[in-house]
Scaffold this active site. Structure first.
Site, PDB file in Angstrom:
ATOM      1  N   SER A 429      58.591  37.818  70.799  1.00 45.94           N
ATOM      2  CA  SER A 429      58.476  36.395  70.482  1.00 45.94           C
ATOM      3  C   SER A 429      57.844  35.611  71.626  1.00 45.94           C
ATOM      4  CB  SER A 429      59.846  35.815  70.158  1.00 45.94           C
ATOM      5  OG  SER A 429      60.748  36.136  71.192  1.00 45.94           O
ATOM      6  N   HIS A 450      55.143  38.710  64.573  1.00 45.90           N
ATOM      7  CA  HIS A 450      56.371  38.031  64.994  1.00 45.90           C
ATOM      8  C   HIS A 450      57.105  37.453  63.792  1.00 45.90           C
ATOM      9  CE1 HIS A 450      58.360  34.375  67.104  1.00 45.90           C
ATOM     10  NE2 HIS A 450      59.196  35.382  67.032  1.00 45.90           N
ATOM     11  N   GLU A 462      54.289  35.186  62.065  1.00 53.99           N
ATOM     12  CA  GLU A 462      53.262  34.783  63.027  1.00 53.99           C
ATOM     13  C   GLU A 462      52.459  36.031  63.401  1.00 53.99           C
ATOM     14  OE1 GLU A 462      53.534  31.495  66.618  1.00 53.99           O
ATOM     15  OE2 GLU A 462      55.016  33.093  66.613  1.00 53.99           O
ATOM     16  N   ASN A 500      57.248  29.264  69.059  1.00 53.32           N
ATOM     17  CA  ASN A 500      58.208  29.119  70.155  1.00 53.32           C
ATOM     18  C   ASN A 500      57.644  28.290  71.294  1.00 53.32           C
ATOM     19  OD1 ASN A 500      60.233  30.475  68.862  1.00 53.32           O
ATOM     20  ND2 ASN A 500      59.645  32.473  69.655  1.00 53.32           N
TER      21      ASN A 500
END
Length: 726
Positions: A429, A450, A462, A500
């Site tokens: 991540s 991800h 992702e 993130n």
């Protein structure tokens, strides 16, 4: 959406005296303005002609109609449509007073889809015949509007109030067979008999062998007034609990009530006025934006437009059976992909397989899956302890802990054991993929996949590409993503990627405010009131402090000038508070994991405040909910601007989808960039500028934001356009 052939209807009159009107507007026969105009012309012609005794409406190629053309009302919202019909023109003058009131009976022959306006046209016919698998529903509320062609009045009269409310408020379609049980359709037949049965039915109505019914005036399914009002009151309470920020579901309930209290005609007028107003509401503009943005995430310039075809994926391997690995395995076997799950020892392997089994069993418990289907799905999973079985896999997804040297070792091994065409994906991540693949020669097939936790539930995937990742690998992964029902967003490689990275300032801003005197529980309340599923502190408890600290270190290393450094979380962790798993974090967790505020928290805050050397600021103590939302989300907008300016994201709309599907940003606000543009770049810039003078570099607006603000330009318009505007 282009200017292809216009949608239309065609009419054929048979020797039996039935006019068959067919809606033609591929792919789903949506009701564009052209189709509606043509439908009206065909109808009026059928009513004028002496050789026509009855009418059947159907849709081309096995689909009745997917509903009003959403692209068209995107156009109305942007003011592209020069003249709007007066309220009630379509729903009252045409559908009610021309179609339903006609002296010739009409029957809808429904196959495939009858959604939204499509179902509303069918409900205005005098009978409906359907195939067993057709989907019938009114999903308009998902787009921030209400049915506008009489659906709020006819559906309750056909299926009863409770079922109509469920179908409307939850946008829940029913299948043909259930529609028949409910009374929404009058008969079920196979697709090849559909049109002939409908023709015969129409003639039977004419000869009084079947009832001639206008659904607008049916009353047998509607409860007595007092009971009806109780049902509606209960529905209102449910809606206010689930979506306190949304007005249109309540309006929908009011309009249904109007029809019951003052009669269907009054209901239709109220519906017509409300549906026009809602079309121009911010909620609808936001939801329509999300609708299209979600469909466009899989278009990537230079990747999906160069003629590549996805390769067939027959077998997937996953390294690591923890929470993420087992979730990814579940998502794959649910869509019939055979999966090999590798762990380091038997104890871990059995635990991983056990998690997958539990995930599937919850499907069986909820009635989503039969026991037989469970056995078959579960048998697609094979556990292994070495790489022997990896010689014929097409994709490997590594899902071990965020430890760089461990990942490098795994990728070196994968290169040895997997076939040369195999895609090597990592579910990291935050860690840079170039580092992960540093010790291999396979850079062109290394890619980030991800998933978000829990991986078999969260809709976002992702896909992270490096400079070397081949376009073919991305096309393949987009295809797998689509097949396992994920919405893919393709992003570039950097610390934290898009989601993130965009959201790391969210929790940091919250901690900055807490150290300066804002109550942490007020911050969480303000963000849930804004529409987030949970606030930053409840979220930190959920992901666990270990993850929070590890990813915080990644940001401190890559973005030192704008990381807010605080000892709050490490101090709590030293005392064995680790979040929800340890039953103590920012909250304490009781028996059924219910979170309650913990007065102990304040001593940690005081300690971290003295380490940071900051003092309580009376202004920050008294912040309103709205100011809190701005102070924790504007840094997110600022970081999203950097992600866009650096080319990490292909387009702003992709970041909107990433925020909505990855972080739970409210879809009715249109995603992070769409929401920011509704407030204006100039306003956001000036607030951040002011806070950075008071509270430091953390709030400093980036160059992209400053440049857009100086011109008053939207943050989400494409980068080239910005320069051409100069």
């Amino acid at each position: 959406m282009g200017s292809g052939p216009k949608g239309r209807t065609i009419m054929e009159v048979g020797a039996d005296g039935v006019a068959l009107i067919t809606i033609i507007n591929p792919p789903v026969n949506s009701l564009s303005f052209d189709v509606l105009r043509s439908l009206k012309d065909s109808y009026e012609q059928a009513l004028r002609r002496d050789d026509v005794k009855a009418i059947v409406i159907t849709g081309e190629k096995g689909k009745f109609s997917g509903g009003f053309d959403i692209a068209a009302f995107g156009g109305i919202q942007r003011g592209l449509r020069e003249r709007e019909e007066k309220p009630g023109y379509l729903s009252i003058e045409i559908i009610t007073d021309t179609f339903e009131a006609a002296r010739k009976p009409s029957v809808a022959a429904i196959d495939g889809l009858a959604l939204g306006g499509g179902l509303e046209v069918a409900m205005a016919c005098h009978a409906r015949i359907s195939t067993p698998t057709a989907q019938l529903g009114l999903p308009e509320l998902q787009l921030g509007i209400i049915p506008g062609f009489g659906g709020t009045q006819r559906l309750p009269r056909l299926v009863g109030l409770s079922k109509a409310l469920e179908m409307l408020l939850m946008s829940k379609p029913v299948q043909g067979q259930e529609a028949y049980t409910l009374g929404l359709v009058d008969a079920i037949v196979s697709p090849d008999e559909l049109v002939n049965t409908a023709r015969q039915w129409a003639l039977d109505i004419l000869d009084h062998r079947r009832p001639w019914a206008a659904s607008l005036y049916k009353t047998d399914k509607i409860e007595p007034l007092r009971e009806a009002r109780e049902i509606l009151t209960f529905a209102r309470a449910q809606v206010q609990k689930q979506a306190p920020n949304l007005k249109h579901p309540l309006l929908c309930i009011d309009i249904i009530e109007e029809g019951i209290v003052s009669g269907p005609r009054a209901g239709l007028w109220k519906e017509a006025e409300a549906s026009r107003a809602l079309l121009h509401s911010d909620t609808s503009k936001s939801l329509v934006h999300i609708f299209f943005a979600q469909r466009r995430t899989s278009k990537v310039p230079g990747v999906t437009d160069i003629g590549l075809v996805p390769r067939r994926v027959n077998k997937v391997a996953i390294v690591g059976g923890g929470l993420m690995g087992s979730g990814i395995a579940t998502a794959l076997i649910l869509r019939n992909y055979p999966v090999i799950l590798k762990e380091v020892n038997d104890k871990f392997l059995q635990a991983g397989i056990g998690r997958v089994r539990a995930n599937l069993q919850s499907h069986v418990k909820k009635g989503k899956m039969s026991q037989e289907k469970f056995e078959k799905t579960f048998s697609l999973l094979k556990g292994v302890l070495d790489y022997e079985r990896f010689k014929d896999v097409d994709i490997v997804i590594e899902a071990v802990i965020e430890n760089l040297s461990l990942k490098q070792q795994i990728f070196a091994d994968l290169e040895k054991y997997c076939p040369p065409h195999c895609i090597l994906a990592s579910n990291t991540s935050t860690i840079d993929l170039n580092l992960i693949g540093e010790k291999t020669r396979s850079q062109n097939r290394i890619v980030g996949a991800h998933f978000f936790s829990p991986a078999h539930v969260m809709p976002l995937l992702e896909i992270v590409r490096t400079e070397q990742t081949s376009p073919q690998v991305i096309v393949d992964l987009l295809d797998v993503g689509k097949k396992i029902n994920k919405t893919p967003v393709v992003v570039g490689n950097c610390a934290g990627f898009a989601v993130n990275r965009m959201f790391f300032p969210y929790s940091e801003a919250a901690i900055l405010l807490v150290e300066r005197g804002t109550d942490p529980y007020q911050i969480d309340r303000a963000s849930t009131k804004f529409g987030m599923p949970m606030g930053p502190f409840r979220l930190a408890d959920l992901v666990g402090f270990g993850v929070a600290i590890a990813s915080g270190m990644q940001y401190a290393e890559h973005f030192p000038e704008r990381t807010y450094k605080s000892m709050l979380v490490p101090l709590m962790q030293e005392d064995k508070r680790a979040g929800e798993t340890s039953r103590q974090g920012f909250y304490i967790y009781g028996k059924n994991r219910k979170a309650s505020p913990d007065p102990e928290l304040y001593k940690y805050i005081e300690k971290s405040r003295s380490i940071s050397g900051v003092t309580i600021d009376p202004k920050v103590v008294k912040l309103s909910d709205n100011e809190i939302v701005e102070m924790i989300f504007f840094p997110v907008v600022n970081e999203a601007c950097r992600v866009l300016a650096e080319g990490i994201a292909v387009k702003a709309a992709d970041l909107d989808i990433a925020a909505v599907m990855g972080m739970g940003f409210p879809p009715y606000r249109g995603g992070i960039m769409f929401w920011a543009d509704s407030l204006g770049s100039t306003y956001i810039y000036s607030r951040l500028e002011e806070w950075s003078k008071m509270y430091g570099e953390f709030f400093k607006p980036c160059a992209y934001l400053a440049e857009r603000a100086s011109k008053g330009a939207p943050l989400s318009s494409p980068v080239e356009q910005a320069t051409s505007r100069l």
